[in-house]
Design an enzyme around this catalytic site. Structure first.
Site, PDB file in Angstrom:
ATOM      1  CG  ASN A  60      -1.927  -1.143   1.162  1.00  0.00           C
ATOM      2  OD1 ASN A  60      -2.926  -1.061   0.448  1.00  0.00           O
ATOM      3  ND2 ASN A  60      -1.662  -2.220   1.896  1.00  0.00           N
ATOM      4  CD  GLU A  61       4.775   1.630  -2.743  1.00  0.00           C
ATOM      5  OE1 GLU A  61       5.102   2.374  -1.793  1.00  0.00           O
ATOM      6  OE2 GLU A  61       5.570   0.834  -3.277  1.00  0.00           O
ATOM      7  N   PRO A  62       2.162   5.289  -0.896  1.00  0.00           N
ATOM      8  CG  PRO A  62       3.932   6.759  -0.501  1.00  0.00           C
ATOM      9  CD  PRO A  62       3.647   5.364  -0.955  1.00  0.00           C
ATOM     10  CB  THR A  66       8.733   0.210  -3.480  1.00  0.00           C
ATOM     11  OG1 THR A  66       8.116   1.027  -2.487  1.00  0.00           O
ATOM     12  CG2 THR A  66       8.467  -1.247  -3.171  1.00  0.00           C
TER      13      THR A  66
END
Length: 644
Positions: free
Chosen positions: A162-164, A181
């Site tokens: 769950n990235e920014p 990442t």
């Protein structure tokens, strides 16, 4: 004066945090909690449902669970697992897949039923993913929900993938990976270009449904994002901050990962301190930076208005504190890294005698010596010391494949030009080219390719050391065996590396040893090489008297510098010395422009080194000291017999 309780000490922290001395003790704590859940559910005839993570962080947790299975009878027959994520696309048989990871570290070593293992499928067609993700969520619900979810945290603040920008109510879905990442995963894939751009991940909302959540983080590389996740307000910029909404979450950290939390980094802001000399130095430097004032201009109001009134009360007045710290920092600056002959050395970082010292520089890779301490290296030689350099590894993984072919092509043409037979070289060249044409990402090279890559780095190291002024007999290529074994073994034995290092130390009996003290990446070559040197010196200290006159100085690489309060020797470089250092770095042509493993810094190594050295000089100048072109910094390792 009122003493603060623990709650007040942690008032900056918005969720529960437990800090352990190291990742091993922390991992045991987590593993035993998981085991308790498994055993409790088993006693009730129920399944334990575990949410599992991958990556280096939980490796020791899984190792402890495997040990408990083998030695204590911990059974996984009643365990159902759901993994957080998987790269997309990804074949489960690929070495980089999380299926392979989980089998290697846990599933192949315990009695879990294969049908109870759930890992997102990276082989789906894109039009199948949406329905698959809904079914993944339903399987979790049908299993009774997760009893515990284990999380790591990425440097972007991601949990799972769950990235920014991820929403706090997000479910399992296909996501696009952040560039950082992918950079962090590049080594496992043999380059960032081979890292998938997408992944299937549980959502933050899915994670929240777990009855218990444990987020794990180790090492200083994670410290900045841990501080943001724990102390900043909730924001989509750092998805891990959403965990502040959970009543069932706990962060499990080692001391390094927790080191930037306020209660550890600037403890005077939250509690009364025991003012050791080291803490006073750190606090005064912090105050100088916070107020943008040189140390000698700090006032009592500056102390009182920035949470340091207790220091003035206990150790003041402020003027005396300023003078004391100013003098201590000033004494770290020296143009004589080998000691100044005939001088009073009571206030200098190095001893005056012997006037001519034997200095041994350990370089983990063939270029760390000139990148990290090239100016000091050259100055030690110029000042007449008996300087040796030892290249601990071949560094042969950090050469582009096309460069290896190019050098063999050169050798073939050269042999032809002098009339030598080239048939053997041409045969080797064909074998190399055939292999490289079919080479998979991150596939280990064959011996011929590794040899050529090692030869390239060796000749560059020779050129750099010779430029610094060394004769060939003072240049040592150790080729420590752990480096080659590490290409095929997970934790290669290092006993022969230690013995080889002891033999070199015994032969030279140096007065100074310089070693790479960059511990930001605990899985990197630097920390392994440093531990080999340290173990070798500790063993020799037990039997050989000369070791008590041998000081170990740590230097840092092109990515990081010591904190100002840590520095114990700072060597100023003139503009000309900066250029000489740059020329020494340029001898490593294979690492110029775009190296194979650049990390997350796209600057060239010589640019990084110069920027870092100039920043150190600027920090000294901002504190109120003379303005230098650049400075290289060192910290002395304290052995048991160091009394000063």
């Amino acid at each position: 004066m009122k003493r603060l309780n623990f709650f007040e000490e942690t008032r900056y922290e918005k969720l529960p945090v437990k800090v352990f001395p190291d990742k091993f003790s922390a991992s045991k704590r987590v593993a035993h909690r998981i085991a308790d859940i498994i055993n409790f559910k088993s006693s009730k005839g129920e399944n334990a449902v575990l949410g599992l993570a991958t990556g280096q962080t939980p490796v020791e947790v899984y190792a402890e669970l495997v040990r408990m299975h083998r030695e204590e009878g911990l059974s996984f027959k009643n365990v159902i697992t759901f993994n957080l994520d998987e790269y997309y696309p990804m074949n489960p048989t690929s070495a980089q897949s999380y299926v392979a990871f989980m089998k290697h570290h846990l599933f192949d070593h315990v009695d879990i039923r294969p049908e109870n293992i759930n890992i997102p499928d990276g082989t789906l067609n894109k039009d199948e993913i949406h329905d698959y993700c809904l079914k993944y969520e339903n399987r979790i619900t049908e299993a009774g929900g997760m009893d515990i979810q284990i999380l790591g945290i990425g440097r972007t603040g991601h949990i799972g993938f769950n990235e920014p920008g991820s929403a706090p109510n997000s479910g399992t879905r296909l996501v696009t990976l952040d560039d950082l990442t992918r950079s962090d995963a590049s080594r496992e894939f043999g380059g960032k270009e081979n890292v998938p751009t997408k992944a299937i991940t549980m959502g933050i909302g899915t994670i929240f449904k777990a009855r218990e959540i444990m987020l794990l983080a180790w090492n200083k590389k994670k410290a900045p994002i841990i501080k943001r996740a724990v102390e900043e307000k909730m924001s989509g910029d750092v998805p891990a901050t959403y965990l502040q909404m959970s009543e069932n979450v706990e962060f499990i950290l080692d001391e390094d990962a927790a080191s930037e939390l306020t209660r550890f980094d600037t403890p005077w802001l939250v509690k009364d301190c025991t003012w050791t000399p080291e803490l006073i130095k750190k606090a005064v430097i912090w105050l100088s930076e916070e107020t943008n004032k040189p140390i000698l201009k700090l006032t009592e109001d500056d102390y009182n208005n920035n949470g340091m009134a207790q220091l003035v009360v206990d150790k003041g007045p402020a003027y005396d504190i300023n003078i004391d710290i100013f003098n201590k920092i000033q004494h770290t600056i020296t143009g004589w890294p080998g000691g100044k002959p005939g001088a009073d050395d009571s206030q200098r970082p190095e001893r005056a005698e012997p006037a001519k010292k034997t200095s041994l520089i350990f370089s983990p890779h063939p270029d760390d010596d000139v990148i990290s301490m090239g100016g000091t290296f050259i100055r030690l030689v110029d000042q007449g010391h008996n300087v040796h350099v030892a290249y601990q590894t071949s560094g042969n993984t950090a050469i582009w494949d096309h460069d290896a072919l190019r050098f063999v092509e050169f050798a073939i043409d050269f042999n032809k030009s002098i009339g030598d037979d080239t048939s053997k070289l041409e045969s080797v060249y064909k074998k190399m080219r055939d292999f490289l044409d079919e080479k998979e990402p991150n596939q280990p090279d064959i011996k011929e390719v590794l040899d050529v890559k090692g030869f390239i780095r060796k000749t560059e190291a020779l050129a750099g050391a010779r430029y610094a002024g060394l004769s060939d007999e003072n240049i040592h290529f150790m080729n420590l065996p752990f480096y080659e074994r590490g290409k095929t073994e997970e934790n290669p034995d290092k006993e022969d590396d230690i013995i080889q290092t002891m033999e070199l130390l015994q032969k030279l009996q140096p007065h100074q040893v310089f070693a790479a003290g960059d511990f930001a990446d605990p899985h990197g070559t630097h920390i392994k090489c440093f531990n080999i040197v340290l173990e070798a010196m500790n063993r020799l200290r037990k039997t050989e008297d000369w070791t008590k006159d041998c000081w170990l100085w740590m230097y840092r690489g092109a990515w990081h510098e010591f904190e100002m309060h840590e520095i114990e020797m700072a060597v100023p470089l003139s503009p000309n010395e900066v250029l000489r250092k740059r020329s020494a770095i340029f001898k490593h042509q294979s690492q110029k422009d775009t190296p194979v493993f650049p990390g997350d810094d796209d600057r060239e190594f010589w640019v990084r080194a110069e920027d870092r050295n100039r920043e150190t000089a600027k920090c000294y100048h901002d504190l109120g000291f003379a303005e230098y072109e650049a400075m290289e910094a060192f910290v002395r390792w304290k052995f048991d017999w160091c009394l000063d």
